[in-house]
Write an enzyme that holds these catalytic residues in place. Structure first.
Site, PDB file in Angstrom:
ATOM      1  CB  ALA A 113      23.723 -56.822  22.904  1.00  0.00           C
ATOM      2  CE  LYS A 144      21.541 -41.285  34.676  1.00  0.00           C
ATOM      3  NZ  LYS A 144      20.170 -41.618  34.882  1.00  0.00           N
ATOM      4  N   GLY A 185      10.455 -47.776  39.781  1.00  0.00           N
ATOM      5  CA  GLY A 185      11.442 -48.011  38.716  1.00  0.00           C
ATOM      6  C   GLY A 185      12.207 -46.799  38.249  1.00  0.00           C
ATOM      7  CE  LYS A 189      19.549 -37.442  35.261  1.00  0.00           C
ATOM      8  NZ  LYS A 189      18.426 -37.771  36.155  1.00  0.00           N
TER       9      LYS A 189
HETATM   10  N1  HSE Z   1      17.366 -42.151  38.672  1.00  0.00           N
HETATM   11  C1  HSE Z   1      17.021 -41.080  37.794  1.00  0.00           C
HETATM   12  C2  HSE Z   1      15.944 -40.243  38.469  1.00  0.00           C
HETATM   13  C3  HSE Z   1      16.540 -41.632  36.484  1.00  0.00           C
HETATM   14  O1  HSE Z   1      15.441 -40.625  39.535  1.00  0.00           O
HETATM   15  O2  HSE Z   1      15.621 -39.187  37.970  1.00  0.00           O
HETATM   16  C4  HSE Z   1      16.670 -40.704  35.338  1.00  0.00           C
HETATM   17  O3  HSE Z   1      17.973 -40.287  35.102  1.00  0.00           O
END
Ligand code: HSE
Length: 446
Positions: free
Chosen positions: A43, A105, A187, A205
C-alpha cells in the site's frame, strides 16, 4: 516449498529496496529460509511512480486496510513513518494476527511500550532492526548477541544528515545550508529535516537503544536534545586546533539508579574511532561489562542498507512462524515483569569537560574577569586561547575546562554574558574525552 506472505505499508525509498531484494534475491533468501517469501500486497499513496520493479497485477494498492485485513498475509512491514496512521495500522495488524516489522524510530520512541504490550498480548513478534543505524545490526546485537552483558555505555553517531553536514563543513568550509541541501538531494534527510538537524531523530534512536540496553522504558521526552544548528565553522576550526572533531553524539551511560541519556554536539579527540566516521555513515560504540568495547559502523540510511535490515527482520519472523517459535525473544529482550523505569539523569547534573567561546573586548584584564567568574563556580580552566587581535570590536576567547558540573557551568556562563566586556551569547560545546579524568565512566567488573 512453504510460502510466507508479506504485506508492505509504504513503498518509498526503503520500501522499494525491500521489494527489490525480495524479488531479485528470491533464490538466495529461499536457500537460507527454506520457504518462499511472497510479496502479496503493497500500500502506498503513489502507485503510479516507476520503481523499476515489475509487480504482479493487484499487488499495489492505495488502500492500507487491504494489507492489514488480508487474511493470507503473515507479516506486515510498516514503512510509512510518523506517529499517526502508522500506529493505528500496526495495532490493527497485530489484532489481526500479523507479525510486524517496522523501521519507525519515532513511533517506537514515543509509543514503544504500548506497541510491545499489544504485540505480546496477541502473540505477535515486533521487529525493528531498521529503526536504528540502517544496516548496522545494533538491535540484534543488544537484544541477542550481548545478553550476557550489563550494558555500561553507548556512544553513537546515529544521524547521517548531521554527520554529513558536520563532515562537509569540516572538509571544505561549506555552509550549513549548502551541506543540508546536498544531504536532502541524496535522500537521507527526513521529510522534515528539522528532525535531523535538531537532534530529534538521533534521540528517537537513542531512546530505543537505551530501552533495549537497560531493560527500561526510557521516556523520549526526558532525553536532553541539542541539535547542530548553532555549530559554526569557527568552532570546527578551533576544535581541530585542540585535537578534536565535532560530532552530533548520542550518549547513553548506565549509572545504576539513573541513565545519563543525551543528544548534543560534542568534541571528541582524534584518537577516538568515532572521529573518523565521516559523511552520512553511522557508528556506535557499545561497552558491555563482559565484552568491553564493540564498535559497529556502516550506512545508517539509504535504500539498500536499510532494506537489508528490514529483510533480516522479515526472515527472522518467517523463521519463527515456520518453527512455531513466535514470541521466543521479547521485544526489549527483557521479560515484561523485569522491565524497570530508570529515570534519566537531568542535564544539569552531568559532569563533563567543556569548550567555551566568548566574544570579548581585547583589553587588559578581560581574561582574568572571565576566569574569576569560572573560579567562583568551581570551574577549573585547562587551557585558554585568544585568536587574532582587533583594534575595535570583539575577539574570540576560547577556553577548555577540566571536569565541571553542568549546573555550575550554566550559572557561570549567565554571569559572564552579563559582563560588559563580553558581547553575544557564549558558545558551549561539551567534550567527550576520556583522558584519565572522566568520572562519568561507570564500569563494574562482572
Ligand atoms: N534522516 C536519517 C538520517 C535517516 O539522516 O540518518 C535514517 O534514520
Amino acid at each position: 516449498m512453504k510460502k510466507i506472505y508479506v504485506g508492505m505499508l509504504g513503498c518509498g525509498t526503503v520500501g522499494t529496496g525491500v521489494a527489490k531484494i525480495l524479488i531479485r534475491r528470491k533464490a538466495l533468501i529461499e536457500s537460507r529460509l527454506g520457504a518462499s517469501l511472497i510479496l502479496k500486497r503493497i500500500a502506498d499513496i503513489d502507485i503510479q511512480r516507476d520503481r523499476n520493479i515489475f509487480f504482479d497485477e493487484g499487488v499495489l494498492t492505495t488502500d492500507a486496510q487491504k494489507v492489514v485485513d488480508d487474511p493470507l498475509i503473515d507479516i506486515v512491514v510498516e514503512m510509512i513513518g510518523g506517529v499517526g496512521v502508522a500506529k493505528d495500522l500496526i495495532l490493527k495488524a497485530i489484532r489481526n494476527g500479523k507479525q510486524i516489522v517496522t523501521a519507525n524510530k519515532a513511533l517506537l520512541a514515543v509509543h514503544g511500550p504500548e506497541l510491545f504490550k499489544a504485540s505480546e498480548a496477541n502473540h505477535a513478534d515486533l521487529a525493528f532492526e531498521a529503526s536504528v543505524g540502517g544496516c548496522m545490526p545494533i538491535i540484534k546485537s543488544l537484544r541477542e548477541s550481548l545478553i550476557a552483558n550489563q550494558i555500561m555505555e553507548m556512544t553513537g553517531i546515529l544521524n547521517g544528515t548531521c554527520n554529513f553536514i558536520l563532515s562537509k563543513i569540516t572538509a571544505d568550509n561549506s555552509t550549513f545550508h549548502e551541506a543540508l541541501a546536498i544531504a536532502q538531494a541524496k535522500g537521507f534527510a527526513e521529510t522534515d529535516p528539522a528532525l535531523d538537524v535538531g537532534g530529534f531523530d538521533t534521540a528517537h534512536k537513542l531512546a530505543i537503544l537505551s530501552a533495549l540496553a537497560y531493560g527500561t522504558e526510557i521516556n523520549y521526552n526526558d532525553i536532553y536534545i541539542e541539535g547542530i544548528t548553532l555549530i559554526t565553522p569557527l568552532d570546527i576550526v578551533f576544535a581541530r586546533e585542540f585535537g578534536y572533531k565535532i560530532k552530533l553524539l548520542a550518549i547513553s551511560k548506565n549509572r545504576g539508579d539513573t541513565a545519563d541519556v543525551r543528544v548534543h554536539p560534542a568534541m571528541i579527540p582524534f584518537d577516538n574511532l568515532l572521529s573518523e566516521i565521516n559523511g552520512s555513515l553511522n557508528a556506535i560504540k557499545v561497552v558491555g561489562d563482559a565484552v568491553g568495547d564493540i564498535i559497529l559502523y556502516g550506512h545508517g540510511a539509504g535504500m539498500m542498507p536499510t532494506a537489508s535490515a528490514v529483510i533480516s527482520d522479515i526472515v527472522d519472523l518467517a523463521r519463527n512462524l515456520l518453527t512455531g517459535a513466535t514470541g521466543r525473544i521479547p521485544a526489549l529482550s527483557f521479560q515484561t515483569n523485569a522491565i524497570k523505569k530508570i529515570p534519566v539523569l537531568p542535564i544539569d547534573k552531568i559532569r563533563t569537560h567543556y569548550y567555551f567561546r566568548f566574544a570579548a573586548i581585547d583589553q587588559p584584564g578581560v581574561l582574568s574577569k572571565i576566569a574569576g567568574v569560572l573560579g567562583d563556580h568551581n570551574i577549573s580552566i585547562k587551557s585558554v586561547h585568544q585568536k587574532g587581535r582587533k583594534s575595535e570590536g570583539a575577539v574570540p576567547v576560547v577556553m577548555l575546562t577540566h571536569i565541571a558540573q553542568e549546573a555550575s557551568v550554566k550559572k557561570a556562563l549567565a554571569e559572564i554574558s552579563a559582563l560588559e566586556i563580553v558581547s553575544g551569547k557564549p558558545v558551549l560545546i561539551r567534550i567527550e574525552d576520556k583522558n584519565g579524568e572522566d568520572d562519568n565512566q561507570v564500569r563494574k567488573p562482572v
